[in-house]
Design an enzyme around this catalytic site. Structure first.
Site, mmCIF file in Angstrom:
data_model
loop_
_atom_site.group_PDB
_atom_site.id
_atom_site.type_symbol
_atom_site.label_atom_id
_atom_site.label_comp_id
_atom_site.label_asym_id
_atom_site.label_seq_id
_atom_site.Cartn_x
_atom_site.Cartn_y
_atom_site.Cartn_z
ATOM 1 N N GLY A 19 49.700 39.509 32.998
ATOM 2 C CA GLY A 19 49.766 40.621 32.038
ATOM 3 C C GLY A 19 49.063 41.866 32.525
ATOM 4 N N SER A 45 45.700 35.805 31.460
ATOM 5 C CA SER A 45 44.362 35.246 31.332
ATOM 6 C C SER A 45 43.334 36.360 31.347
ATOM 7 C CB SER A 45 44.129 34.273 32.501
ATOM 8 O OG SER A 45 42.763 34.057 32.665
ATOM 9 N N VAL A 53 43.318 48.950 38.749
ATOM 10 C CA VAL A 53 43.557 50.253 39.379
ATOM 11 C C VAL A 53 45.059 50.531 39.266
ATOM 12 C CG1 VAL A 53 41.605 50.431 40.972
ATOM 13 C CG2 VAL A 53 43.569 49.015 41.589
ATOM 14 N N LYS A 84 51.185 65.193 36.928
ATOM 15 C CA LYS A 84 50.945 65.183 38.384
ATOM 16 C C LYS A 84 52.085 65.916 39.075
ATOM 17 C CE LYS A 84 50.864 62.041 42.344
ATOM 18 N NZ LYS A 84 50.954 60.648 42.821
ATOM 19 N N LEU A 341 52.108 43.084 42.398
ATOM 20 C CA LEU A 341 51.343 42.765 43.606
ATOM 21 C C LEU A 341 51.720 41.399 44.166
ATOM 22 C CD1 LEU A 341 47.895 44.138 42.369
ATOM 23 C CD2 LEU A 341 49.461 45.221 43.993
HETATM 24 C C1 LIG Z 1 43.063 49.836 45.531
HETATM 25 C C2 LIG Z 1 44.380 49.941 44.829
HETATM 26 C C3 LIG Z 1 44.802 51.172 44.341
HETATM 27 C C4 LIG Z 1 46.050 51.290 43.717
HETATM 28 N N1 LIG Z 1 46.489 52.512 43.296
HETATM 29 C C5 LIG Z 1 47.746 52.639 42.838
HETATM 30 C C6 LIG Z 1 48.266 53.889 42.427
HETATM 31 O O1 LIG Z 1 47.587 54.895 42.425
HETATM 32 N N2 LIG Z 1 49.550 53.947 42.015
HETATM 33 C C7 LIG Z 1 50.340 52.846 41.971
HETATM 34 O O2 LIG Z 1 51.519 52.958 41.638
HETATM 35 N N3 LIG Z 1 49.839 51.634 42.274
HETATM 36 C C8 LIG Z 1 48.591 51.509 42.711
HETATM 37 N N4 LIG Z 1 48.101 50.270 43.028
HETATM 38 C C9 LIG Z 1 48.901 49.094 42.739
HETATM 39 C C10 LIG Z 1 48.799 48.767 41.238
HETATM 40 O O3 LIG Z 1 47.450 48.618 40.889
HETATM 41 C C11 LIG Z 1 49.569 47.506 40.924
HETATM 42 O O4 LIG Z 1 50.860 47.606 41.427
HETATM 43 C C12 LIG Z 1 49.654 47.302 39.431
HETATM 44 O O5 LIG Z 1 48.394 47.381 38.833
HETATM 45 C C13 LIG Z 1 50.294 45.980 39.110
HETATM 46 O O6 LIG Z 1 49.435 44.926 39.331
HETATM 47 P P1 LIG Z 1 49.898 43.487 38.851
HETATM 48 O O7 LIG Z 1 50.207 43.542 37.421
HETATM 49 O O8 LIG Z 1 50.937 43.008 39.786
HETATM 50 O O9 LIG Z 1 48.622 42.594 39.132
HETATM 51 P P2 LIG Z 1 47.252 42.432 38.282
HETATM 52 O O10 LIG Z 1 46.816 43.697 37.663
HETATM 53 O O11 LIG Z 1 46.308 41.750 39.212
HETATM 54 O O12 LIG Z 1 47.633 41.453 37.114
HETATM 55 C C14 LIG Z 1 47.780 40.071 37.334
HETATM 56 C C15 LIG Z 1 47.876 39.381 35.981
HETATM 57 O O13 LIG Z 1 48.126 38.008 36.211
HETATM 58 C C16 LIG Z 1 47.208 37.241 35.475
HETATM 59 N N5 LIG Z 1 47.006 35.975 36.172
HETATM 60 C C17 LIG Z 1 46.649 35.765 37.458
HETATM 61 N N6 LIG Z 1 46.579 34.444 37.708
HETATM 62 C C18 LIG Z 1 46.911 33.822 36.558
HETATM 63 C C19 LIG Z 1 47.030 32.486 36.177
HETATM 64 N N7 LIG Z 1 46.768 31.463 37.022
HETATM 65 N N8 LIG Z 1 47.389 32.198 34.901
HETATM 66 C C20 LIG Z 1 47.640 33.179 34.002
HETATM 67 N N9 LIG Z 1 47.557 34.473 34.321
HETATM 68 C C21 LIG Z 1 47.190 34.779 35.581
HETATM 69 C C22 LIG Z 1 45.957 38.112 35.390
HETATM 70 O O14 LIG Z 1 45.132 37.704 34.326
HETATM 71 C C23 LIG Z 1 46.606 39.456 35.151
HETATM 72 O O15 LIG Z 1 46.943 39.592 33.792
HETATM 73 C C24 LIG Z 1 46.856 50.146 43.593
HETATM 74 C C25 LIG Z 1 46.402 48.904 44.036
HETATM 75 C C26 LIG Z 1 45.172 48.794 44.657
HETATM 76 C C27 LIG Z 1 44.711 47.455 45.146
#
Ligand SMILES: Cc1cc2nc3c(=O)[nH]c(=O)nc-3n(C[C@H](O)[C@H](O)[C@H](O)COP(=O)(O)OP(=O)(O)OC[C@H]3O[C@@H](n4cnc5c(N)ncnc54)[C@H](O)[C@@H]3O)c2cc1C
Length: 508
Positions: A19, A45, A53, A84, A341
């Site tokens: 999430g 979770s 970020v 932006k 990610l």
């Molecule tokens: C340093 C940095 C800077 C960034 N800056 C930018 C930017 O400026 N612009 C941009 O477009 N993107 C940027 N990004 C990328 C952006 O942050 C991600 O693409 C975006 O936040 C999506 O992340 P996510 O939801 O895939 O992962 P996360 O935010 O990590 O979410 C993962 C989710 O999965 C859940 N989870 C994990 N394991 C389990 C499990 N076993 N059971 C249940 N739930 C679980 C977690 O609780 C969480 O809810 C950046 C990334 C980094 C690392």
């Protein structure tokens, strides 16, 4: 064949695991597009949390919000967002030098046969009277004046050359999309997936078991679990293509700080010893982070560098993150698609990660399977997504390879062995002044031009038809002046960025 299709049932249950921005963007878009025809469950979770970020975007994000029916005023209010207009790159050629990657287009198309920038390149190679490329960008002018207005749809107006995206608080955006999704029937379950059950023969995912004892079964799974990639990698062992040879930064440290002064309508990216630092201005704070390669500095030194260069007082503890740039070998594997990610990561130099989430969701909707998942759907999804990732990777690498900096990290980057596709683009520009794009390229010609010129690449000759001295009786030099004047007066008439945000938030 016909029989197979007759037995083909629609997907009834879909589970999104995770999430963060990826999970909630997916839940929002799918619940909006599929309505109640599919039962959607999202498991996240709080104990694990999100990456926290990801706050700068590129213009297509507006289409994502529009498709969801989210108004700009609501969005800015809910996410403390700002506008932006582009990215400023400080020190990317050498210390003290700056260039700008604006959204939108340069100049004005005063000749139907020849793009504006061809004339500009021709001037650069001959008289050099036109002035810097930045002078022909309305987004640059507005950024530097701290002003903003929306694009004008009338192509005769210089304001039609403007384009924009947003900066926003990622946590608030996820919360907003959660409320949106729950209103459309998405069930949220708090819990941690600690076991993924696979079919012993096919390897398809049968279900996910939570540490709290609950079991989630579904026909189709979307892995939005972030870097850990609980389904697509930990359970399915899909494999990862490591791109560290091109993009070796592997860590980041982030610290939000208090805003001081006006909210600027652009992101700034500043070179540091072992990488680069971002500054993202929001309404309630400024986001900052240093992306670096740990072979050239330590986490302690990186944090000190970041702290010493914040514009305002820090508002939270430093957050240290590790990553490996690259992509999943298959984004869609059997009955699982990785979005966010978990699918891959390239450093956020051009704010592309949230866009890759958006394009992944849209592609999934286009190729949405039935329960008998046709392997061709996955093949097409993987092919197109791979191309998209690779072209973005090339664009990011372009920012590094022509630098003249002295630090070991930057020398390494200047000596990179680049991909053939990027080499072709650079050669073509240097030989002929032309920018060659693939059909599915995310960044358009103005973006490539901004970075190529910004990084100091110069063509040997101007493109073929750009040597005309006048267009329909008006000398090209005069045309240049007209464009600059139009940009100046359009910018002077714009409200300040803060006024524009306030006006949009008040609008109903
Ligand atoms: C340093 C940095 C800077 C960034 N800056 C930018 C930017 O400026 N612009 C941009 O477009 N993107 C940027 N990004 C990328 C952006 O942050 C991600 O693409 C975006 O936040 C999506 O992340 P996510 O939801 O895939 O992962 P996360 O935010 O990590 O979410 C993962 C989710 O999965 C859940 N989870 C994990 N394991 C389990 C499990 N076993 N059971 C249940 N739930 C679980 C977690 O609780 C969480 O809810 C950046 C990334 C980094 C690392």
């Amino acid at each position: 064949m016909l029989e197979k299709h007759m037995n083909d049932k629609p997907i009834e249950k879909l589970a999104i695991i995770g999430g963060g921005s990826a999970g909630w963007m997916t839940a929002a878009a799918l619940s909006n597009a599929l309505g109640k025809s599919v039962d959607i469950t999202l498991i996240e979770s709080e104990a694990i949390g999100t990456v926290g970020v990801g706050e700068a975007t590129i213009p297509p994000i507006r289409q994502f919000n529009e498709r969801l029916g989210i108004s700009e005023g609501d969005f800015l209010r809910a996410t403390q967002g700002s506008f932006k207009l582009g990215i400023e790159f400080a020190g990317w050629t050498k210390e003290g030098e700056t260039y700008f990657h604006p959204f939108g287009h340069y100049g004005a198309d005063f000749d139907v046969h020849v793009p504006f920038h061809h004339y500009w390149l021709a001037d650069q190679l001959t008289e050099q009277k036109a002035g810097p490329l930045d002078d022909f960008s309305i987004c640059y002018a507005a950024s530097k004046a701290g002003r903003f207005s929306h694009p004008n749809r009338d192509p005769r107006q210089i304001q039609s050359r403007l384009d924009y995206a947003y900066h926003f608080d990622a946590t608030l955006y996820a919360q907003y999309l959660r409320a949106y999704s729950e209103k459309r029937g998405v069930t949220r379950i708090e819990g941690r997936v600690d076991n993924v059950r696979l079919h012993p023969e096919t390897g398809y995912i049968l279900g996910a078991d939570l540490s709290e004892g609950q079991t989630i079964d579904a026909d189709f799974f979307i892995d939005c679990t972030g870097f850990i990639a609980v389904l697509i990698e930990k359970a399915m062992k899909t494999g990862y293509e490591d791109w560290s040879e091109w993009l070796p930064c592997n860590r980041a440290v982030a610290i939000p700080c208090e805003s001081t002064g006006d909210i600027l309508p652009y992101t700034r990216s500043t070179c540091r010893k072992a990488g680069w630092q971002w500054r993202i201005p929001l309404q309630h704070r400024t986001g900052n982070g240093y992306v670096y390669c740990d072979a050239f500095t330590t986490p302690e030194e990186a944090e000190t560098t970041l702290r010493d260069t914040l514009d305002g007082a820090p508002m939270a503890e430093a957050k240290h993150l590790r990553f490996v740039t690259g992509r999943r070998k298959k984004f869609w594997n059997k009955n699982c698609v990785a979005i966010g990610l978990s699918a891959g990561f390239m450093e956020p130099l051009e704010s592309t990660s949230l866009h890759l989430i958006q394009s992944g969701i849209m592609r999934l909707l286009t190729l949405f399977p039935s329960r008998n998942i046709s392997p061709l759907l996955a093949e097409e999804y993987n092919k197109v997504t791979t191309e998209e990732y690779e072209r973005i990777r090339d664009f990011l690498v372009l920012h590094y390879i022509a630098n003249e900096r002295e630090e070991p990290f930057w020398k390494k980057m200047a000596a990179l062995d680049i991909s053939e596709t990027l080499q072709f683009k650079i050669d073509h520009f240097q030989e002929n002044g032309l920018i060659s794009l693939d059909a599915r390229e995310l960044f358009g010609k103005p973006s490539w031009l901004a970075v190529m010129v910004g990084q100091g690449l110069t063509p040997k000759r101007a493109p073929g038809l750009s040597s005309r001295a006048d267009i329909r009786g008006i000398p090209v030099a005069q045309r240049f002046e007209q464009v600059k004047n139009a940009i100046r007066s359009a910018t002077d008439a714009m409200p300040t960025h803060s006024q524009a945000i306030q006006a949009m938030m008040k609008a109903r």
